[in-house]
Design a protein around this motif. Structure first.
Motif, PDB file in Angstrom:
ATOM      1  N   ARG A   2       0.904  -1.191  -0.070  1.00 39.23           N
ATOM      2  CA  ARG A   2      -0.015   0.043   0.007  1.00 39.23           C
ATOM      3  C   ARG A   2       0.688   1.167   0.071  1.00 39.23           C
ATOM      4  NH1 ARG A   2      -3.842   0.590   4.981  1.00 39.23           N
ATOM      5  NH2 ARG A   2      -2.040   0.925   5.852  1.00 39.23           N
ATOM      6  N   VAL A  32      -5.551  -2.705  -4.100  1.00 43.04           N
ATOM      7  CA  VAL A  32      -4.726  -1.533  -3.762  1.00 43.04           C
ATOM      8  C   VAL A  32      -4.976  -0.438  -4.840  1.00 43.04           C
ATOM      9  CG1 VAL A  32      -2.646  -0.760  -2.891  1.00 43.04           C
ATOM     10  CG2 VAL A  32      -3.258  -2.914  -2.481  1.00 43.04           C
ATOM     11  N   GLY A  36      -3.537   4.389  -2.555  1.00 42.12           N
ATOM     12  CA  GLY A  36      -3.054   3.643  -1.419  1.00 42.12           C
ATOM     13  C   GLY A  36      -4.032   2.896  -0.671  1.00 42.12           C
ATOM     14  N   CYS A  38      -6.203   0.305   0.592  1.00 39.72           N
ATOM     15  CA  CYS A  38      -6.216  -1.561   0.575  1.00 39.72           C
ATOM     16  C   CYS A  38      -7.558  -1.919   0.881  1.00 39.72           C
ATOM     17  CB  CYS A  38      -5.069  -1.959   1.106  1.00 39.72           C
ATOM     18  SG  CYS A  38      -4.641  -3.902   1.184  1.00 39.72           S
TER      19      CYS A  38
END
Length: 121
Positions: A2, A32, A36, A38
């Motif tokens: 991430r 992801v 960023g 996730c």
């Protein structure tokens, strides 16, 4: 992963789908995004060709498909994307991930299950 994606978001043009198996989670899929984020998901699609197969996914995908049926469906969906999107490549590689390990499969472009090179039945 991430953090790596987020720190390089200006140099990347796609998110990442990560799948695997472990004794705690069993099979798992994570998406992801470029930002960023996730997210654990039951299924995931991505890439420029994914927009062309959403209707096919809605109509034919079912959770719990047997492995052979799921792989055949994945190949059909990828072949549809390849046919409609010039950036989706020309071959299909699938990997089934289980507790026992991985099972890899390769389908060359002249043997796709759908599209200009598919055999007419």
């Amino acid at each position: 992963m991430r953090r790596l994606i987020y720190n390089n978001k200006d140099n990347l043009s796609a998110g990442v789908i990560i799948a695997g198996w472990d004794p705690v989670e069993g099979g798992a899929i994570y998406n992801v995004s470029l930002g960023g984020t996730c997210l654990k998901m039951p299924v995931a699609t991505g890439g420029s060709g994914s927009i062309f197969i959403q209707g096919l996914l809605d109509a034919e995908f079912r959770m719990g498909m047997p492995m052979a049926e799921a792989r055949a469906f994945a190949k059909k969906a990828c072949a549809h994307a390849i046919t409609r999107d010039g950036s989706s490549g020309g071959v299909i590689r699938t990997v089934v991930i289980t507790e026992q390990g991985t099972d890899r499969d390769y389908t060359p472009g002249d043997q796709l299950p759908y599209g200009p090179t598919a055999p007419i039945l």
